[in-house]
Design a protein around this motif. Structure first.
Motif, short mmCIF file in Angstrom:
data_model
loop_
_atom_site.label_atom_id
_atom_site.label_comp_id
_atom_site.label_asym_id
_atom_site.label_seq_id
_atom_site.Cartn_x
_atom_site.Cartn_y
_atom_site.Cartn_z
N PHE A 40 0.94 -1.22 -0.17
CA PHE A 40 0.21 0.02 -0.06
C PHE A 40 0.89 1.19 -0.08
O PHE A 40 0.68 2.17 -0.58
CB PHE A 40 -0.94 0.16 1.27
CG PHE A 40 -1.46 1.32 1.39
CD1 PHE A 40 -2.58 1.74 0.60
CD2 PHE A 40 -0.90 2.03 2.63
CE1 PHE A 40 -3.19 3.09 0.66
CE2 PHE A 40 -1.71 3.47 2.46
CZ PHE A 40 -2.53 3.88 1.93
N TYR A 72 1.11 3.86 -2.76
CA TYR A 72 0.72 5.21 -2.43
C TYR A 72 1.85 6.06 -3.01
O TYR A 72 1.37 7.33 -3.45
CB TYR A 72 0.31 5.40 -1.26
CG TYR A 72 -0.11 6.95 -0.74
CD1 TYR A 72 -1.37 7.16 -1.04
CD2 TYR A 72 0.83 7.57 0.10
CE1 TYR A 72 -1.69 8.49 -0.82
CE2 TYR A 72 0.62 8.70 0.43
CZ TYR A 72 -0.73 9.24 -0.05
OH TYR A 72 -1.19 10.65 0.42
N ASP A 73 2.94 5.94 -2.64
CA ASP A 73 4.12 6.91 -3.00
C ASP A 73 4.35 6.83 -4.37
O ASP A 73 4.59 8.02 -5.27
CB ASP A 73 5.32 6.42 -2.42
CG ASP A 73 5.46 6.66 -0.77
OD1 ASP A 73 4.35 7.66 -0.46
OD2 ASP A 73 6.00 6.16 -0.10
N HIS A 91 0.35 7.15 -6.52
CA HIS A 91 -0.53 8.20 -5.82
C HIS A 91 -2.05 7.50 -5.99
O HIS A 91 -2.87 8.50 -6.09
CB HIS A 91 -0.69 9.39 -6.77
CG HIS A 91 1.04 10.09 -6.63
ND1 HIS A 91 1.68 10.51 -5.55
CD2 HIS A 91 2.05 10.29 -7.51
CE1 HIS A 91 2.74 10.94 -6.00
NE2 HIS A 91 2.89 10.66 -6.99
N ILE A 92 -2.18 6.25 -5.41
CA ILE A 92 -3.42 5.87 -5.33
C ILE A 92 -4.10 6.51 -4.04
O ILE A 92 -3.59 6.91 -3.07
CB ILE A 92 -3.39 4.24 -5.20
CG1 ILE A 92 -2.73 3.84 -3.77
CG2 ILE A 92 -2.73 3.59 -6.32
CD1 ILE A 92 -2.91 2.31 -3.64
N LYS A 132 -5.87 7.13 -0.57
CA LYS A 132 -5.67 6.53 0.64
C LYS A 132 -6.86 5.55 1.24
O LYS A 132 -6.57 4.91 2.11
CB LYS A 132 -5.98 7.73 1.78
CG LYS A 132 -4.57 8.64 1.70
CD LYS A 132 -4.57 9.58 2.69
CE LYS A 132 -3.30 10.54 2.64
NZ LYS A 132 -3.20 11.74 3.45
N ILE A 179 -6.00 1.87 1.90
CA ILE A 179 -5.38 1.37 3.24
C ILE A 179 -6.41 0.56 3.98
O ILE A 179 -5.91 -0.34 4.78
CB ILE A 179 -5.18 2.65 4.18
CG1 ILE A 179 -4.29 2.20 5.44
CG2 ILE A 179 -6.49 3.28 4.70
CD1 ILE A 179 -3.03 1.74 5.09
#
Length: 111
Positions: free
Chosen positions: A19, A23-24, A27-28, A30, A33
């Protein structure tokens, strides 16, 4: 049981790292999570019933041991009191009725 705990920790940690990576890098949102969190909840649902059974057994045996020790202590104290009341009766400090009442209550504790 510990093997399943370690496996769940590794899988949950791996999902969390994936995740963070996505994300990094991509850029999915949040909101994703929720996947590792849901896995963690499912892992807890798998592990907790396995942990609960040994705890119930341990608590039950500890409770029985404490109960037995308390009964033994009360019985021993009642025997000592019985001897003490007999001395008081022999010395004439207690009347026969008082002595018999005390003896009856102490015998119930002993037996």
């Amino acid at each position: 049981m510990f093997k399943s705990i370690i496996i769940h920790c590794l899988v949950g940690g791996g999902l969390f790292l994936l995740f963070v990576f996505f994300y990094d890098v991509y850029h999915i949102p949040k909101d994703f999570i929720a996947v590792p969190i849901l896995y963690g909840l499912l892992a807890l649902a798998d592990i907790l019933p396995k942990l609960n059974k040994p705890m119930k057994t341990a608590v039950s045996s500890a409770s029985e041991a404490i109960s037995s020790a308390v009964q033994e202590r009360e019985s021993k104290k009642a025997r000592q009191d019985l001897i003490e009341y007999k001395k008081l009766f022999d010395e004439g400090i207690l009347s026969k009725e008082e002595y018999e009442i005390k003896v009856d209550t102490l015998k119930k504790k002993i037996l």
